[in-house]
Design a protein around this motif. Structure first.
Motif, mmCIF file in Angstrom:
data_model
loop_
_atom_site.group_PDB
_atom_site.id
_atom_site.type_symbol
_atom_site.label_atom_id
_atom_site.label_comp_id
_atom_site.label_asym_id
_atom_site.label_seq_id
_atom_site.Cartn_x
_atom_site.Cartn_y
_atom_site.Cartn_z
ATOM 1 N N SER A 211 1.463 -1.238 -0.057
ATOM 2 C CA SER A 211 0.217 0.270 0.108
ATOM 3 C C SER A 211 1.000 1.152 0.184
ATOM 4 C CB SER A 211 -1.102 0.046 0.760
ATOM 5 O OG SER A 211 -0.510 0.408 2.100
ATOM 6 N N SER B 231 -5.187 6.261 0.027
ATOM 7 C CA SER B 231 -4.893 5.428 -0.167
ATOM 8 C C SER B 231 -4.512 5.154 -1.068
ATOM 9 C CB SER B 231 -4.787 4.665 1.588
ATOM 10 O OG SER B 231 -3.859 3.849 1.248
ATOM 11 N N THR C 33 -4.409 0.325 -1.794
ATOM 12 C CA THR C 33 -3.891 -1.051 -2.065
ATOM 13 C C THR C 33 -3.472 -1.720 -3.459
ATOM 14 O OG1 THR C 33 -4.137 -1.001 0.340
ATOM 15 C CG2 THR C 33 -4.227 -2.553 0.301
#
Length: 104
Positions: free
Chosen positions: A40, A48, A50
């Protein structure tokens, strides 16, 4: 701009350069001894990405629950690296502009 990554062994890596980012994503997700099936990258904006082994990507704002999460499936390695690079550069709008599927 500030960002950090977690590798497949759970180690935090502060602001990796482009070559290190590529290694963490490509080699990490292919590592058969990986502790975790994902890597991530989190940007100072709270956004974010991932990436999971197998091509699933999760896009979310870890600081804003109301923003909602979204996914892409079967994403090729080079596209994953490109999107991680964009987020590392703070190009949140460019990453957000990809055809994400909103999570329920």
């Amino acid at each position: 701009m500030t960002y950090f990554m977690y590798d497949v062994h759970g180690n935090a890596v502060d602001e990796p350069d482009a070559a290190t980012l590529r290694t963490l994503v490509v080699d990490g997700l292919a590592d058969p001894e990986a502790v975790n099936p994902e890597v991530s990258l989190t940007h100072e904006s709270g956004w974010s990405l991932t990436a999971y082994a197998g091509g699933l990507l999760l896009w979310e704002n870890v600081e804003d629950e109301e923003a909602g999460a979204a996914t892409l499936d079967e994403v090729e390695g080079e596209e994953v690296v490109r999107l991680f690079g964009l987020l590392a550069e703070g190009e949140v709008a460019k990453v957000a502009g990809v055809g994400w599927q909103k999570s329920a």
